[in-house]
Design a protein around this motif. Structure first.
Motif, mmCIF file in Angstrom:
data_model
loop_
_atom_site.group_PDB
_atom_site.id
_atom_site.type_symbol
_atom_site.label_atom_id
_atom_site.label_comp_id
_atom_site.label_asym_id
_atom_site.label_seq_id
_atom_site.Cartn_x
_atom_site.Cartn_y
_atom_site.Cartn_z
ATOM 1 N N SER A 41 35.221 57.897 39.486
ATOM 2 C CA SER A 41 34.173 58.192 38.388
ATOM 3 C C SER A 41 34.772 56.426 37.448
ATOM 4 O O SER A 41 34.298 55.932 37.020
ATOM 5 N N MET A 42 35.838 56.224 37.964
ATOM 6 C CA MET A 42 36.761 55.859 37.157
ATOM 7 C C MET A 42 36.342 53.914 37.424
ATOM 8 O O MET A 42 36.581 53.448 36.795
ATOM 9 N N LEU A 43 36.497 54.615 39.442
ATOM 10 C CA LEU A 43 35.808 53.136 39.571
ATOM 11 C C LEU A 43 34.253 52.542 39.241
ATOM 12 O O LEU A 43 34.236 51.409 38.912
ATOM 13 N N ALA A 44 33.397 53.313 39.222
ATOM 14 C CA ALA A 44 32.739 52.911 38.328
ATOM 15 C C ALA A 44 33.060 52.561 37.016
ATOM 16 O O ALA A 44 31.608 51.119 36.892
ATOM 17 N N THR A 45 33.476 53.139 36.212
ATOM 18 C CA THR A 45 33.656 52.209 34.692
ATOM 19 C C THR A 45 34.271 51.208 35.215
ATOM 20 O O THR A 45 33.573 49.847 33.957
ATOM 21 N N LEU A 46 34.807 51.065 35.528
ATOM 22 C CA LEU A 46 35.952 50.290 35.763
ATOM 23 C C LEU A 46 34.685 48.694 36.562
ATOM 24 O O LEU A 46 34.831 47.733 35.737
ATOM 25 N N THR A 47 33.873 48.993 37.248
ATOM 26 C CA THR A 47 33.355 47.961 37.788
ATOM 27 C C THR A 47 31.809 47.412 36.783
ATOM 28 O O THR A 47 31.074 46.807 37.030
ATOM 29 N N THR A 48 31.709 48.561 36.107
ATOM 30 C CA THR A 48 30.187 48.131 35.153
ATOM 31 C C THR A 48 30.919 46.571 34.122
ATOM 32 O O THR A 48 29.671 46.435 33.728
ATOM 33 N N GLN A 49 31.661 46.234 33.739
ATOM 34 C CA GLN A 49 32.113 45.206 33.560
ATOM 35 C C GLN A 49 31.401 43.881 33.669
ATOM 36 O O GLN A 49 31.053 42.909 32.768
ATOM 37 N N TYR A 50 31.378 43.560 35.404
ATOM 38 C CA TYR A 50 31.015 42.430 35.486
ATOM 39 C C TYR A 50 29.574 43.035 36.523
ATOM 40 O O TYR A 50 29.339 43.139 37.626
ATOM 41 N N GLN A 51 28.770 44.250 35.703
ATOM 42 C CA GLN A 51 27.780 44.559 36.520
ATOM 43 C C GLN A 51 26.876 43.510 37.359
ATOM 44 O O GLN A 51 26.676 42.394 36.843
ATOM 45 N N GLY A 52 26.886 43.562 38.428
ATOM 46 C CA GLY A 52 26.076 43.030 39.825
ATOM 47 C C GLY A 52 26.500 42.480 39.909
ATOM 48 O O GLY A 52 25.615 41.815 40.701
ATOM 49 N N GLU A 53 27.563 41.896 40.085
ATOM 50 C CA GLU A 53 28.256 40.554 40.594
ATOM 51 C C GLU A 53 29.212 41.592 41.982
ATOM 52 O O GLU A 53 29.973 42.316 41.649
ATOM 53 N N ASP A 54 29.805 40.532 42.303
ATOM 54 C CA ASP A 54 30.299 40.484 44.082
ATOM 55 C C ASP A 54 32.149 40.364 42.893
ATOM 56 O O ASP A 54 32.125 39.569 42.197
ATOM 57 N N GLN A 55 33.318 41.510 42.886
ATOM 58 C CA GLN A 55 33.965 41.818 43.024
ATOM 59 C C GLN A 55 34.891 42.417 43.505
ATOM 60 O O GLN A 55 34.857 42.752 44.778
ATOM 61 N N SER A 56 36.257 42.152 43.239
ATOM 62 C CA SER A 56 37.761 43.002 44.058
ATOM 63 C C SER A 56 38.058 43.533 42.649
ATOM 64 O O SER A 56 38.702 43.599 41.750
ATOM 65 N N VAL A 57 38.338 45.117 43.166
ATOM 66 C CA VAL A 57 38.840 46.474 42.595
ATOM 67 C C VAL A 57 40.393 46.023 43.386
ATOM 68 O O VAL A 57 40.937 46.383 44.798
ATOM 69 N N TYR A 58 41.392 45.901 42.776
ATOM 70 C CA TYR A 58 42.920 46.030 42.670
ATOM 71 C C TYR A 58 43.258 47.783 42.189
ATOM 72 O O TYR A 58 43.030 47.867 41.131
#
Ligand code: PDD
Length: 285
Positions: A75-92
């Motif tokens: 749930s935390m990672l889902a919230t974090l990644t919605t910031q750049y919705q639809g984009e390729d990202q890298s989570v640290y």
């Protein structure tokens, strides 16, 4: 990424510019902490279960309990990644032992771990990496013995990558007791006589998530592969050399220690698996 980028710190989402960690944090003082890097393609986290399992293994190896349950991480990672919705990202993400009242090497009791996570848009990979391949050098593996733990104590890796950079190479391939283990921040594959070979998992290398996927893709494509030690001399005679990681996918090495590999061109098997890897990513979107 700017100071308004929202990051996760200890249960809160807040602007990067406001995220603060106390100086007595053991991650800062001792590098007493572990981390993960998880790509998200089109905003969808890539091989999340495998990354969370490795996180669990790293925590266990340094005698820490996992501070979050699997659904809490998700749930935390889902919230974090919605910031750049639809984009390729890298989570640290990083978990440190936490803040202790005094600087004592021994593990303190009753401290609360520090949790930090940030998502950043994926920088596009330079197309020349795939057109021409990359240069790598071999270096003595000066790291400690437990390279299977994804620990933030990365000073040897920093110095090794820096030496590679200063010598015009993108990565260092690390040699321990005559065996090629992995890159300073990537896993190693060679192709020898039509067969893919990658060093077996163990204490001396990080069990890469990209590495495991590549072996699955090789099996699907019916390309012979094996997990076996790679002697340093095998690098010189290899038909192809590749390096894999979450942030750099599959890089073909076409120059090693200033000598061309495979006539200096990315190889056929690399192209085959690279295409399959891209197709796998597309399915996620
Ligand atoms: N590094 N080996 C080492 C020493 C690494 O640091 C990495 C990744 C890998 C590849 O693992 P994976 O395929 O799971 O990313 C192998 C990350 C990307 C980093 O430190 O930023």
């Amino acid at each position: 990424m700017n100071s308004d980028t929202r990051v996760y710190l200890n249960g809160e989402f807040l602007p990067l510019g406001e995220a603060r960690i106390p100086v007595m944090d053991r991650g800062f003082l001792f590098g007493d902490s572990i981390y993960e890097v998880i790509p998200a393609y089109g905003g969808r986290l890539f091989r999340l279960q495998q990354h969370l399992q490795r996180l669990e293994n790293s925590l266990h190896a340094i005698q820490m309990e996992n501070p979050l349950s699997q659904p809490e991480w998700e749930s935390m990672l889902a919230t974090l990644t919605t910031q750049y919705q639809g984009e390729d990202q890298s989570v640290y993400l990083q978990v440190t032992r936490g803040v202790a009242p005094s600087r004592d090497h021994a593990i303190p009791e009753g401290v609360t771990p520090t949790l930090f996570a940030i998502a950043t848009p994926f920088p596009a990979i330079d197309p020349q990496v795939y057109e021409r391949g990359i240069a790598a050098i071999t270096l003595d593996d000066i790291r400690w013995r437990f390279c299977n733990i994804k620990a933030t104590t990365l000073l040897p890796n920093v110095l090794l990558r820096q030496e590679a950079k200063e010598r015009g190479a993108m990565e260092a391939i690390l040699i321990r007791d005559g065996l090629a283990m992995e890159g300073a921040a990537s896993n190693l594959f060679i192709v020898d006589d039509g067969q893919i070979i990658t060093p077996p998992k163990g204490e001396h290398l990080l069990p890469g998530v990209t590495r495991d996927l590549l072996l699955e893709l090789a099996a699907e494509a019916e390309i012979p592969y094996c997990e076996a030690p790679v002697r340093a001399e095998q690098l010189d005679s290899a038909d192809e050399i590749w390096l894999t990681s979450s942030t750099r996918e599959i890089m073909p090495v076409t120059r090693l220690d200033d000598r061309p590999i495979n006539n200096g061109q990315p190889g056929e098997l690399w192209q085959k698996l690279f295409d399959r890897f891209q197709a796998y990513k597309e399915e996620l979107r």
